[in-house]
Design an enzyme around this catalytic site. Structure first.
Site, mmCIF file in Angstrom:
data_model
loop_
_atom_site.group_PDB
_atom_site.id
_atom_site.type_symbol
_atom_site.label_atom_id
_atom_site.label_comp_id
_atom_site.label_asym_id
_atom_site.label_seq_id
_atom_site.Cartn_x
_atom_site.Cartn_y
_atom_site.Cartn_z
ATOM 1 N N HIS A 1 0.886 -1.164 0.000
ATOM 2 C CA HIS A 1 0.000 0.000 0.000
ATOM 3 C C HIS A 1 0.927 1.218 0.000
ATOM 4 O O HIS A 1 1.517 1.553 1.026
ATOM 5 C CB HIS A 1 -0.866 -0.047 1.267
ATOM 6 C CG HIS A 1 -1.777 1.126 1.437
ATOM 7 N ND1 HIS A 1 -3.149 1.014 1.359
ATOM 8 C CD2 HIS A 1 -1.526 2.436 1.708
ATOM 9 C CE1 HIS A 1 -3.694 2.204 1.585
ATOM 10 N NE2 HIS A 1 -2.726 3.081 1.788
ATOM 11 N N HIS B 1 1.850 5.190 -0.702
ATOM 12 C CA HIS B 1 1.547 6.593 -0.954
ATOM 13 C C HIS B 1 2.690 7.179 -1.789
ATOM 14 O O HIS B 1 3.723 6.547 -1.969
ATOM 15 C CB HIS B 1 1.364 7.332 0.368
ATOM 16 C CG HIS B 1 0.120 6.917 1.098
ATOM 17 N ND1 HIS B 1 -0.614 7.782 1.887
ATOM 18 C CD2 HIS B 1 -0.524 5.731 1.171
ATOM 19 C CE1 HIS B 1 -1.646 7.151 2.401
ATOM 20 N NE2 HIS B 1 -1.618 5.888 1.990
ATOM 21 N N CYS C 1 -3.214 9.857 5.726
ATOM 22 C CA CYS C 1 -3.500 9.445 7.097
ATOM 23 C C CYS C 1 -3.608 10.684 7.978
ATOM 24 O O CYS C 1 -2.622 11.416 8.123
ATOM 25 C CB CYS C 1 -2.415 8.513 7.630
ATOM 26 S SG CYS C 1 -2.662 8.043 9.357
#
Length: 290
Positions: free
Chosen positions: A201, A203, A234
């Site tokens: 995952h 970013h 986040c």
């Protein structure tokens, strides 16, 4: 050609950092658009307290109304209460999340890594009927502690495996980890835990995350997360950047000889719907001053 599974996380990670609330009906429209594009797995929400993340306050209602077929759904949880709510709601994989950083764990979950793991292990034991997967936040870099060593990541993955979770996502929450750093940590975890199914995952702070996807896919990682139109971040990790756009991941994988089963044209339609949803969302009121 090798097949790669792409999960879209817009409905959870993409929306949780936006300053608007998107109606449940609009979220359902986007879920249906993702299914029509062939996205096989959708992270639809998180069972967290609505005061902490008001964008996801409709978690129970959303899950109850999701289409019966077409995709696997996942819901993120941080603690025992979240697990209980997710299991009661049904119809989703329960995605346990733990931080690889003590400081981020305190900010994100309000407890230490050891306490988080212990609590989640107890929840798994209480719910043998549920399907659990897991994710590790700040797996490579932390805004408070800096680089995360591979041995710490190995220990956390080991603890999750001991609970019976076999599919574990590793998140570059800040988006600043280099391709070499991600691959080195992934290799260390795979060597220590060859039975673990790993996903990434990523970013995208420095424009290198898409290169990391292709490099990792060539090394045999066959699960990746993205968010429509690159939304996300986040709220408990200062400096976190948006996700890689799902449409960019899919296009790059296809261009490099991988299959995903996802149609790029319909995925572009879903991304347009995602942008409209944010543009038309209801602004969240600023907290009242003391």
């Amino acid at each position: 050609m090798s097949h790669v599974e792409v999960t879209d996380v817009y409905l959870r990670d993409g929306l949780q950092d936006e300053a608007v609330v998107v109606p449940t009906a609009t979220k359902l429209e986007i879920a249906r658009a993702l299914i029509a594009a062939g996205v096989p797995r959708i992270e639809v929400t998180s069972f967290v307290h609505p005061r902490r993340v008001p964008q996801l306050a409709d978690a129970d209602d959303l899950v109850a109304q999701l289409p019966e077929r077409g995709a696997t759904y996942a819901a993120l949880v941080l603690n025992d209460r979240g697990v209980d709510r997710a299991v009661a709601a049904g119809r989703t994989q329960v995605e346990l999340v733990v931080s690889a950083s003590e400081a981020h764990s305190a900010a994100n979950a309000g407890r230490s890594i050891a306490d988080a793991l212990s609590g989640l292990a107890g929840s798994v034991r209480r719910h043998p009927e549920a399907e659990f997967v897991a994710g590790v936040s700040t797996a490579f870099e932390c805004p408070f502690e800096g680089a995360i060593t591979p041995d710490r990541l190995e220990r956390i993955v080991g603890a999750l495996l001991e609970m019976g979770v076999t599919t574990i996502g590793l998140a570059d929450t800040l988006g600043t980890a280099s391709t070499a750093q991600v691959l080195a940590s992934v290799d260390a975890v795979r060597e220590a835990h060859p039975g673990a199914a790993l996903s990434l995952h990523l970013h995208n702070a420095n424009g290198q995350a898409l290169d990391t996807v292709i490099a990792a896919a060539r090394e045999g990682i066959d699960r990746f997360d993205g968010a429509l139109a690159g939304y996300g971040g986040c709220p408990f990790a200062p400096g976190a950047h948006g996700n890689l756009a799902t449409e960019s991941i899919v296009a790059a994988l296809h261009a490099n000889g991988f299959t995903t089963g996802i149609g790029e044209a319909r995925l572009a339609d879903a991304a347009s719907a995602a942008r409209r949803a944010v543009a038309e969302g209801t602004p969240i009121p600023a907290p009242a001053s003391a």
